[in-house]
Design an enzyme around this catalytic site. Structure first.
Site, PDB file in Angstrom:
ATOM      1  N   GLU A 142       3.553   1.003  10.734  1.00 15.04           N
ATOM      2  CA  GLU A 142       2.882   2.295  10.584  1.00 15.04           C
ATOM      3  C   GLU A 142       1.655   2.464  11.489  1.00 15.04           C
ATOM      4  O   GLU A 142       0.515   2.582  11.018  1.00 15.04           O
ATOM      5  CB  GLU A 142       2.494   2.515   9.121  1.00 15.04           C
ATOM      6  CG  GLU A 142       3.696   2.626   8.213  1.00 15.04           C
ATOM      7  CD  GLU A 142       3.334   3.060   6.784  1.00 15.04           C
ATOM      8  OE1 GLU A 142       2.197   2.813   6.361  1.00 15.04           O
ATOM      9  OE2 GLU A 142       4.208   3.646   6.120  1.00 15.04           O
ATOM     10  N   GLU A 297      11.472   2.755   4.753  1.00 14.12           N
ATOM     11  CA  GLU A 297      10.915   2.566   3.409  1.00 14.12           C
ATOM     12  C   GLU A 297      11.046   3.890   2.675  1.00 14.12           C
ATOM     13  O   GLU A 297      10.815   4.941   3.263  1.00 14.12           O
ATOM     14  CB  GLU A 297       9.408   2.244   3.461  1.00 14.12           C
ATOM     15  CG  GLU A 297       9.038   1.015   4.255  1.00 14.12           C
ATOM     16  CD  GLU A 297       7.515   0.779   4.296  1.00 14.12           C
ATOM     17  OE1 GLU A 297       6.772   1.439   3.546  1.00 14.12           O
ATOM     18  OE2 GLU A 297       7.085  -0.058   5.093  1.00 14.12           O
TER      19      GLU A 297
END
Ligand code: GLA
Ligand code: ZN
Length: 668
Positions: A142, A297
């Site tokens: 991320e 995710e």
């Protein structure tokens, strides 16, 4: 399809690994992502590598037919690294080094950090080059912040400015540093923005600079992985509408985009709004490379750290899984396998709870996995095609973060007003930018295209002349790429296209959501198709030149001005919307009007809360129909003939009725 979970074997004793692998296999999972935060386990002290534990975990998993995506572990630094190399820790805006204890706290520029990141990436790539179970890599985790204010970053910032502007004269001229007498006579004098009274040109360039630092950090890892393991894919877990990095750029170096999609942060009642935001996120992620993406995710239970959110309702995990596939996902991993006993994320729930016992969420994931695997033979190789696109520009977004223009303006919320209306029309939507091809689109929506370049306008003119429909909103064409207002009358370079001039503009008082009709305190409104809609936030005082008025403001000094116009040009049309509506229905009515008679592929008419999205492969179409409502819904099929629901095997004609929360995939 690749379906599975994010797995952290290192959080449990080895005796558990086999049990986990068995349970994953039983659930039908075929992939896990591993190790993206395991640097301290892989390199417990500098230069000493311990990968046996990871080899063993991979061996057990692959024994059950489960493939592995390995994360480069640079998203979280080992304590020894942070202590030995303090220069790798980011410095915050106040000039202090961040203290150790979280993650993503490294300076993206630091040469030392890049050297250490390259070294661990190389060690992993070489170690796993021969391991067939490892099918791909995820870079870091991320990418976003921190924006770092260290000396290395300051020096890199000056180099960036030198190579972009060449001379100080040029920079001084373009940034207008004559204002407040900030004329720079040495590159070193140029500060980093401190969110005080910074020059907007400097602030925008600095957002670009930060993004470039992150992209080049990733590129160093990508180059190593491509050299040593050219046969494995490389992806990264993006974050939807996160603003920190130009995702078009970040995606450029990767094989495909993955993203982390959480949808249950908020309360139950907001679910309907949420599904639009997630859908838009999928569409943006697919659009970055104009190809199918993965979910790396996604919610597996209540989410949270110090507090937990609502749980997933029965059927929700399955329906949201289908939603990802509808929008183009070819991979789906739930975060995480089992809820962590340790650390900051104790309440970010996995498919299994702390107890490790398979329950309702595990069973639903396993059912979803079974169903999707059955479909996968059919839908493999199918893509999402869109005839409608929304412009999404990092320059615009950053410039509006620097100067929101008027209170409460949020670029993404504004864009979502149009996105939601399109979603109700049941059409597929892409996001795009002006460096990309416009072929195949019939309607382009440019929400507040604030920063504009001459070439872009030329391209849009051609699009309209050939029959395209364009929609521009307020704050169109205000600035050039240095974040300097145009000297032309607004909408600047768009004036001919829109056929209007914005004589003046202003911020409106009034809150975000106001009641349906014009109520006391709501001062301005428009009438669309016999209904009154309040305007909020801002109003352009629009004067039509060649354009026709669709509606005018109804009150006070705005009465003489248009709010929405249309300009017929060549074979196409250009709409200008000079204000913000506080009620979704206004956008729906407007789009209905715009799309009337436009031959878009729309095979279904769905009621509120039912989402329809389409994948195609050659002449085959797969319509995903998702009932997000808590009650049953009926969807009309606009064509005659029989349709096969490839989930249930049932054949339907004219309409399909879906129970609460149910999904169907119609093939035709
Ligand atoms: C992100 C991260 C994960 C985890 C989850 C839940 O998406 O990538 O490592 O932190 O959020 O918090
Ligand atoms: Zn730095």
């Amino acid at each position: 399809m690749h379906i599975g979970v994010d797995y952290y074997p290192e959080h449990w004793g080895k005796e558990r690994w086999e049990i986990d692998a068995q349970m994953m296999k039983k659930a039908g999972f075929n992939v896990v992502r591993l190790a993206e935060f395991a640097w301290a386990k892989m390199e417990p002290s500098e230069g000493k590598y311990e990968l046996d534990w990871l080899d063993e975990a991979i061996k057990i998993l692959s024994g059950y037919g489960i493939k592995v995506i390995l994360g480069t572990p640079t998203g979280s630094r080992p304590p020894w690294l942070a202590r030995k190399y303090p220069e790798t820790t980011a410095v915050d805006i106040t000039g202090h080094r961040i203290s150790y204890g979280g993650r993503k706290d490294n300076c993206p520029t630091s040469k030392t950090y890049r050297r250490l990141s390259s070294r661990i990436t190389e060690v992993l790539a070489e170690h796993y080059a021969g391991e067939k179970a490892v099918i791909g890599w995820q870079t870091d985790n991320e990418f976003a912040c921190p924006v770092c204010y260290c000396g290395d970053c300051e020096a890199a910032w000056h180099n960036h400015l030198k190579s972009k502007y060449r001379t100080l004269n040029e920079l001084n001229r373009r940034w207008g540093t004559v204002f407040w007498g900030h004329i720079y006579s040495d590159w070193e004098e140029i500060p980093l923005p401190r969110k005080g009274q910074d020059n907007p040109s400097l602030s925008l360039e600095h957002r670009r600079f930060h993004s470039l630092q992150v992209v080049s950090f990733q590129r160093e890892q990508v180059e190593i992985l491509r050299r040593i393991t050219p046969d494995r894919f490389i992806t990264h877990n993006f974050m939807g509408f996160s603003p920190w990095v130009d995702y078009y750029d970040l995606a450029g170096d990767l094989d495909f985009v993955s993203w982390d999609c959480y949808y249950n942060y908020s309360s139950w009642s907001e679910r309907l709004n949420n599904y639009s935001l997630q859908a838009a996120g999928h569409d943006l992620m697919r659009s970055l490379k104009k190809r199918n993406f993965w979910i790396m995710e996604t919610s597996a239970g209540p989410v949270g750290n110090r507090m937990f959110s609502r749980n997933l309702r029965p059927g929700e995990l399955r329906r949201m899984g289908y939603q990802t596939v509808a929008h183009g996902a070819d991979g789906l991993l739930w975060f995480r396998w089992r809820t962590s006993l340790y650390g900051f994320e104790q309440y970010w729930h996995g498919l299994l709870g702390h107890d490790g016992v398979p329950g309702r969420r595990y069973r639903e994931a396993s059912l979803t996995s079974d169903e999707l695997q059955k479909l996968s033979g059919e839908i493999e190789g199918s893509r999402v095609k869109s005839e409608v696109a929304i412009f999404y520009s990092y320059d615009d977004r950053w410039a509006f973060e620097i100067q929101p223009n008027f209170e409460k303006f949020d670029y993404v919320s504004h864009l979502l007003c149009y996105y939601k209306a399109l979603q109700k029309e049941g059409v597929n939507v892409d996001f795009t930018h002006l460096n990309s091809s416009l072929d195949g689109y019939r309607l382009l929506i440019l929400p507040a295209p604030y920063i504009v370049r001459e070439e872009a306008v030329q391209k849009l003119k051609e699009f309209v002349n050939k029959g395209g429909i364009l929609l521009l909103t307020f704050r169109s064409g205000v600035k050039n790429e240095d974040n300097i207002p145009t000297e032309k009358t607004l909408p600047g370079l768009f004036r001919d296209l829109a056929g209007v001039r914005v004589e003046e503009y202003e911020a409106l008082e009034g809150s975000w959501k106001v009641s349906y009709s014009v109520t006391p305190g709501v001062s301005y409104s428009v009438e669309l198709d016999g209904k009154i809609f309040p305007c909020c936030y801002t109003a352009d005082w629009v004067v039509p030149e060649n354009a026709k008025v669709i509606c005018r403001y109804r009150e006070k000094h705005l009465k003489d001005y248009a709010a929405v116009t249309v300009n017929h040009l060549g074979a196409g049309r250009v709409y200008y919307v000079g204000t913000y509506f506080s009620i979704d229905e206004a956008y729906s009515l407007l789009l209905k009007k715009i799309l009337k008679g436009v031959p878009l592929k729309r095979y279904f008419s769905a009621p509120y809360g039912v989402e329809v999205y389409m994948r195609e492969k050659g002449s085959k179409h797969y319509a995903f129909i998702l009932n997000h409502n808590e009650k049953k819904a009926e969807v009309k099929i606009n064509n005659s003939g029989f349709y096969m629901d490839i989930i249930s095997g049932n054949t339907v004609k004219n309409k399909i009725t879906l129970p609460a929360g149910e999904v169907a995939v119609l093939k035709f």
